[in-house]
Motif scaffolding. Sequence first.
Motif, PDB file in Angstrom:
ATOM      1  N   PHE A  78     -11.409  66.768 -60.266  1.00  0.00           N
ATOM      2  CA  PHE A  78     -10.379  67.182 -61.219  1.00  0.00           C
ATOM      3  C   PHE A  78     -10.434  68.686 -61.456  1.00  0.00           C
ATOM      4  O   PHE A  78     -11.478  69.324 -61.279  1.00  0.00           O
ATOM      5  N   VAL A  79      -9.290  69.236 -61.868  1.00  0.00           N
ATOM      6  CA  VAL A  79      -9.232  70.604 -62.363  1.00  0.00           C
ATOM      7  C   VAL A  79      -8.590  70.559 -63.746  1.00  0.00           C
ATOM      8  O   VAL A  79      -7.938  69.566 -64.115  1.00  0.00           O
ATOM      9  N   MET A  80      -8.767  71.636 -64.522  1.00  0.00           N
ATOM     10  CA  MET A  80      -8.149  71.676 -65.838  1.00  0.00           C
ATOM     11  C   MET A  80      -7.868  73.111 -66.256  1.00  0.00           C
ATOM     12  O   MET A  80      -8.534  74.045 -65.794  1.00  0.00           O
ATOM     13  N   ASP A  81      -6.859  73.270 -67.099  1.00  0.00           N
ATOM     14  CA  ASP A  81      -6.597  74.548 -67.759  1.00  0.00           C
ATOM     15  C   ASP A  81      -5.887  74.276 -69.071  1.00  0.00           C
ATOM     16  O   ASP A  81      -5.515  73.134 -69.372  1.00  0.00           O
ATOM     17  N   MET A  82      -5.718  75.309 -69.878  1.00  0.00           N
ATOM     18  CA  MET A  82      -5.123  75.147 -71.205  1.00  0.00           C
ATOM     19  C   MET A  82      -3.664  74.705 -71.142  1.00  0.00           C
ATOM     20  O   MET A  82      -3.153  74.083 -72.080  1.00  0.00           O
ATOM     21  N   ASP A  83      -2.981  75.017 -70.050  1.00  0.00           N
ATOM     22  CA  ASP A  83      -1.549  74.762 -69.967  1.00  0.00           C
ATOM     23  C   ASP A  83      -1.224  73.353 -69.477  1.00  0.00           C
ATOM     24  O   ASP A  83      -0.348  72.692 -70.023  1.00  0.00           O
ATOM     25  N   LYS A  84      -1.943  72.889 -68.455  1.00  0.00           N
ATOM     26  CA  LYS A  84      -1.597  71.618 -67.813  1.00  0.00           C
ATOM     27  C   LYS A  84      -2.615  70.517 -68.083  1.00  0.00           C
ATOM     28  O   LYS A  84      -2.407  69.375 -67.672  1.00  0.00           O
ATOM     29  N   GLY A  85      -3.723  70.858 -68.726  1.00  0.00           N
ATOM     30  CA  GLY A  85      -4.724  69.844 -69.009  1.00  0.00           C
ATOM     31  C   GLY A  85      -5.507  69.430 -67.767  1.00  0.00           C
ATOM     32  O   GLY A  85      -5.571  70.140 -66.772  1.00  0.00           O
ATOM     33  N   ARG A  86      -6.080  68.235 -67.821  1.00  0.00           N
ATOM     34  CA  ARG A  86      -6.931  67.723 -66.733  1.00  0.00           C
ATOM     35  C   ARG A  86      -6.075  66.938 -65.743  1.00  0.00           C
ATOM     36  O   ARG A  86      -5.276  66.090 -66.119  1.00  0.00           O
ATOM     37  N   ARG A  87      -6.278  67.206 -64.449  1.00  0.00           N
ATOM     38  CA  ARG A  87      -5.480  66.575 -63.406  1.00  0.00           C
ATOM     39  C   ARG A  87      -6.266  66.595 -62.099  1.00  0.00           C
ATOM     40  O   ARG A  87      -7.265  67.314 -61.986  1.00  0.00           O
ATOM     41  N   TYR A  88      -5.841  65.824 -61.115  1.00  0.00           N
ATOM     42  CA  TYR A  88      -6.496  65.856 -59.811  1.00  0.00           C
ATOM     43  C   TYR A  88      -6.275  67.215 -59.149  1.00  0.00           C
ATOM     44  O   TYR A  88      -5.195  67.802 -59.245  1.00  0.00           O
ATOM     45  N   GLY A  89      -7.303  67.691 -58.454  1.00  0.00           N
ATOM     46  CA  GLY A  89      -7.206  68.965 -57.761  1.00  0.00           C
ATOM     47  C   GLY A  89      -6.322  68.878 -56.531  1.00  0.00           C
ATOM     48  O   GLY A  89      -6.196  67.817 -55.896  1.00  0.00           O
ATOM     49  N   THR A  90      -5.709  69.987 -56.180  1.00  0.00           N
ATOM     50  CA  THR A  90      -4.852  70.089 -54.995  1.00  0.00           C
ATOM     51  C   THR A  90      -5.329  71.251 -54.135  1.00  0.00           C
ATOM     52  O   THR A  90      -6.171  72.059 -54.554  1.00  0.00           O
ATOM     53  N   ILE A  91      -4.759  71.377 -52.948  1.00  0.00           N
ATOM     54  CA  ILE A  91      -5.119  72.503 -52.081  1.00  0.00           C
ATOM     55  C   ILE A  91      -4.691  73.825 -52.722  1.00  0.00           C
ATOM     56  O   ILE A  91      -5.342  74.858 -52.524  1.00  0.00           O
ATOM     57  N   SER A  92      -3.628  73.792 -53.531  1.00  0.00           N
ATOM     58  CA  SER A  92      -3.225  75.003 -54.240  1.00  0.00           C
ATOM     59  C   SER A  92      -4.289  75.426 -55.241  1.00  0.00           C
ATOM     60  O   SER A  92      -4.616  76.613 -55.361  1.00  0.00           O
ATOM     61  N   ASP A  93      -4.852  74.465 -55.992  1.00  0.00           N
ATOM     62  CA  ASP A  93      -5.952  74.775 -56.903  1.00  0.00           C
ATOM     63  C   ASP A  93      -7.148  75.314 -56.130  1.00  0.00           C
ATOM     64  O   ASP A  93      -7.802  76.275 -56.551  1.00  0.00           O
ATOM     65  N   PHE A  94      -7.452  74.659 -55.019  1.00  0.00           N
ATOM     66  CA  PHE A  94      -8.580  75.083 -54.187  1.00  0.00           C
ATOM     67  C   PHE A  94      -8.427  76.553 -53.789  1.00  0.00           C
ATOM     68  O   PHE A  94      -9.359  77.360 -53.918  1.00  0.00           O
ATOM     69  N   GLU A  95      -7.249  76.909 -53.321  1.00  0.00           N
ATOM     70  CA  GLU A  95      -6.984  78.297 -52.921  1.00  0.00           C
ATOM     71  C   GLU A  95      -7.064  79.240 -54.115  1.00  0.00           C
ATOM     72  O   GLU A  95      -7.576  80.368 -53.997  1.00  0.00           O
ATOM     73  N   ASN A  96      -6.573  78.789 -55.259  1.00  0.00           N
ATOM     74  CA  ASN A  96      -6.632  79.638 -56.454  1.00  0.00           C
ATOM     75  C   ASN A  96      -8.069  79.987 -56.820  1.00  0.00           C
ATOM     76  O   ASN A  96      -8.371  81.141 -57.175  1.00  0.00           O
ATOM     77  N   PHE A  97      -8.958  79.004 -56.771  1.00  0.00           N
ATOM     78  CA  PHE A  97     -10.343  79.279 -57.150  1.00  0.00           C
ATOM     79  C   PHE A  97     -11.031  80.192 -56.135  1.00  0.00           C
ATOM     80  O   PHE A  97     -11.877  81.006 -56.508  1.00  0.00           O
ATOM     81  N   LEU A 156     -11.206  81.620 -75.304  1.00  0.00           N
ATOM     82  CA  LEU A 156     -10.497  80.722 -74.397  1.00  0.00           C
ATOM     83  C   LEU A 156      -9.110  81.267 -74.066  1.00  0.00           C
ATOM     84  O   LEU A 156      -8.674  81.230 -72.907  1.00  0.00           O
ATOM     85  N   SER A 157      -8.425  81.798 -75.063  1.00  0.00           N
ATOM     86  CA  SER A 157      -7.096  82.369 -74.829  1.00  0.00           C
ATOM     87  C   SER A 157      -7.185  83.608 -73.942  1.00  0.00           C
ATOM     88  O   SER A 157      -6.340  83.824 -73.066  1.00  0.00           O
ATOM     89  N   ARG A 158      -8.201  84.434 -74.172  1.00  0.00           N
ATOM     90  CA  ARG A 158      -8.374  85.620 -73.327  1.00  0.00           C
ATOM     91  C   ARG A 158      -8.673  85.210 -71.881  1.00  0.00           C
ATOM     92  O   ARG A 158      -8.157  85.819 -70.935  1.00  0.00           O
ATOM     93  N   ALA A 159      -9.484  84.164 -71.715  1.00  0.00           N
ATOM     94  CA  ALA A 159      -9.800  83.688 -70.369  1.00  0.00           C
ATOM     95  C   ALA A 159      -8.555  83.134 -69.681  1.00  0.00           C
ATOM     96  O   ALA A 159      -8.342  83.349 -68.482  1.00  0.00           O
TER      97      ALA A 159
END
Length: 523
Positions: free
Chosen positions: A143-162, A480-483
């Motif tokens: 899973f991946v998570m952020d303040m905007d979209k919450g917790r969700r399954y990771g995708t290749i787009s998330d993988f590339e972002n990290f 958290l907001s700054r991050a």
Amino acid sequence: MTMLTDSDTVKHTRRRVKRDSRRKARVPNQHLEVPYIQRNIRPYELLTEANLDKIEAATDQILSEIGIEFRDDPVTVELFREAGGHVTKLAGETWNIKFEPGLIQKLVSTAPETFTQHARNPANSVVIGGDTTVFAPSYGSPFVMDMDKGRRYGTISDFENFIKLAQSSPWLHHSGGTICEPTDLPVNKRHLDMVYAHIRYSDRPFLGSITAPERAADSIQMCRILFGEEFVNNHCVIMGNFNSTSPLVWDGVSTMGIRTYAEAGQASIHLPFLMGGAVCPVTIPGAIAQNLAETLVGCALTQLVRPGTPTVMGSFITSMSMRSGSPTFGTPEPALGSLVMGQMSRRFKLPLRCAGNFSTSKVADAQATGQGVMSMLSAVQSGANFILHSAGFLDGLLSMSYEKFVMDTDLCGALHAYLNGLTVDEDSLGVESLRVGGPGEHLFGTPHTMSHYETAYWDSSLNDDAPYETWHENGAEDALSRANRQWKQTLAEYQAPPLDETINQALLDFMAERKASMPDSWF
């Protein structure tokens, strides 16, 4: 609660932009940016040599009296038989091997104490072992998570972002491996896209696939395309991160993968996943003894395949909630285990991977910070050489957090300064700065202060250290907001390091050919 008007918001935004511009103009911490850390503080020696002897003796007891179980890999079994292991055939394709005291220690003695993992940008190659430390992102979360979209399954787009966030941080040294699972791609093909993403979006070293021996071979072949066949034959350019199946089992997928990397002269990490009271003794000395047994056998296998191949001891000791049975992370007892594993790695003259920024918190909050610092400090003070999970780890390794990634890399920056230690000389003692004005006079304008003020202290790019009134006027943002704002800004400004187009096309052609050779599998 004070309500902000539109006018207030505009003012706060302008102030923030100015503040960020000033920070960027200062280019803080440039004096600390390095391809890896050369530690200038001594590791913590927790146990006496006599107590280390007791733990090693317990490890020998485990290896000689209980043994290690091997599954579905007769080639590995035969290698250990020829090396002196006592093999007993169990049911099916399963064997138990017992090792005389001292045998495994002898087998690992051919492994190098330090080695270089080369990056496609030579300036970013890392030395692993000895007095060096390498920080890498977290690994393996579905899973991946952020303040905007919450917790969700990771995708290749998330993988590339990290990967892009890691590449953009001066405080990480390694691109990592499976930063998150790209669950939108077939299981049997996603390793190709993951390795390509590391190559395309980072010019730092990276980890390859370990989920099947043929996927390990694909990872190595992509490195041959990137670096050239001859270079890969003679240098370490990729590592595999392999888990034993605790307690005391090495399965065939892992041992065949280890052999695949070793045959190519590439490094591998050998990591038990120990939960106290579940798959290892609940007491930390017992967990350490078992950890040693499992990791040293993995390291020994590499030397049977190709003596001198780089290999890394691994340690992943966790506690467990004795009320619920859930694993717990960032607790003090496993931190002590990391310190002792550091001593053991120096005893065996092998590089060590252990601990990281661990937490069972579900959000990037005070619990996450407290647990993460406890665990991360134990890793750096143990003398660990390769620290996976340095950034992003949340939810007991189930989730990779965008905000926590940014917060954790900021801590990594602080640890650079911490591990840099102190130089004590006439200049650093600063007696002349006191002489300028004498007692009762400030030192703001002295030559000593002016010559050191830019480099004297590490400067966080995330913290807000302003007075309360200034912080409130600037929008009253919490960490958290700054991050959240920072990771978005980093991705918006990211630029991929250049990659030769001929090599890029060769990689894409290889991937297309491999994908066409097999149907999609989602299991």
